[in-house]
Design an enzyme around this catalytic site. Structure first.
Site, short mmCIF file in Angstrom:
data_model
loop_
_atom_site.label_atom_id
_atom_site.label_comp_id
_atom_site.label_asym_id
_atom_site.label_seq_id
_atom_site.Cartn_x
_atom_site.Cartn_y
_atom_site.Cartn_z
N HIS B 46 -42.28 -13.64 2.56
CA HIS B 46 -41.35 -14.09 1.52
C HIS B 46 -40.62 -15.35 1.98
O HIS B 46 -40.47 -15.59 3.19
CB HIS B 46 -40.34 -12.99 1.22
CG HIS B 46 -40.89 -11.87 0.38
ND1 HIS B 46 -40.10 -10.89 -0.19
CD2 HIS B 46 -42.16 -11.57 0.01
CE1 HIS B 46 -40.86 -10.05 -0.87
NE2 HIS B 46 -42.11 -10.43 -0.76
N GLU B 48 -37.50 -16.11 2.03
CA GLU B 48 -36.31 -15.87 2.86
C GLU B 48 -36.69 -15.57 4.31
O GLU B 48 -36.01 -16.01 5.25
CB GLU B 48 -35.50 -14.67 2.34
CG GLU B 48 -35.00 -14.80 0.92
CD GLU B 48 -35.93 -14.14 -0.07
OE1 GLU B 48 -37.16 -14.36 0.01
OE2 GLU B 48 -35.45 -13.39 -0.92
N CYS B 76 -35.17 -9.11 -1.98
CA CYS B 76 -35.61 -7.71 -2.01
C CYS B 76 -34.98 -6.97 -0.83
O CYS B 76 -34.26 -7.56 -0.02
CB CYS B 76 -37.14 -7.63 -1.95
SG CYS B 76 -37.81 -8.03 -0.32
N CYS B 79 -35.93 -8.45 2.63
CA CYS B 79 -35.24 -9.71 2.95
C CYS B 79 -33.74 -9.47 3.17
O CYS B 79 -33.14 -10.08 4.05
CB CYS B 79 -35.48 -10.73 1.85
SG CYS B 79 -37.21 -11.26 1.79
#
Lengths: 138, 138
Positions: B46, B48, B76, B79
């Site tokens: 992801h 992040e 999410c 993260c």
């Protein structure tokens, strides 16, 4: 789990918090990893995160529904979130983590089809961690 | 946030779910990233997560308490867990994630000192995502 403990031992020898993980698919170990947060200067370098990346690379796909993750310590929220995305089939963990374990927040972080088995070789896993932190405090 | 949106646009052009992130320290962007889960075949890739790793590398330390993360979509659970470990100072996010956002599970996943600002350029962030998924369904 004894293979995951070997990984945790490697972490200890590298002066990393001793947590190890392996991922098995079809009775074969497809990923081995241990905590590397200090060496990589990276809070995301937990054993499970690296094992997920490595296993996906080994099978050539993002999803691990046919895999079993063995990890010596209960996954944290970050790792549980990653395991949820991976849809891993089964998680087997050793010691419970009374400070950062995902079950303290919500057991439903994981994918609904993921099975969880806890407490396997928990004493050995916990002893490694306790000795590590006791030495740090000396 | 407009810089994070540029990253999200890059993700879209690479046929990745369009989410982008930047991390700022001392008024300077020290990390830029966008979602790469498809290209890397890795659920952990992801925006992040990559931004955290990149920022830690830039500052030479694991902890980001003096940093601001800008991300186009609500983080999410994975993260948010990683951001908790990083002790990031501030999180500014765009669109809410009504399916996988961390606030659906527990706002306290984050470090207690982390400040959160939501809804910044949310419409643009959401539009990118909606268009992406609408095209996928065609």
């Amino acid at each position: 789990m004894s293979e995951a403990l070997k990984e945790a031992q490697k972490a200890k020898e590298a002066d990393e918090v001793p947590v190890g993980a392996v991922i098995v698919a079809g009775n074969k170990i497809i990923a081995r990893a241990h905590n590397l947060t200090e060496r990589l200067t990276d809070v995301t370098a937990h054993a499970e995160m690296q094992a997920i990346t490595s296993a996906a690379n080994a099978i050539g796909g993002k999803y691990l529904m046919d895999c079993i993750l063995y990890v010596t310590l209960e996954p944290c929220v970050m790792c549980a979130g990653a395991l949820s995305w991976s849809q891993v089939g089964t998680i087997v963990y050793g010691a419970a983590d009374s400070k950062r374990g995902f079950t303290l927040i919500d057991k439903n972080i994981l994918h609904p089809k993921t099975q969880v088995i806890s407490g396997v070789l928990a004493n050995q896993s916990e002893l490694l961690l306790k000795e590590f932190f006791a030495n740090k405090r000396k």
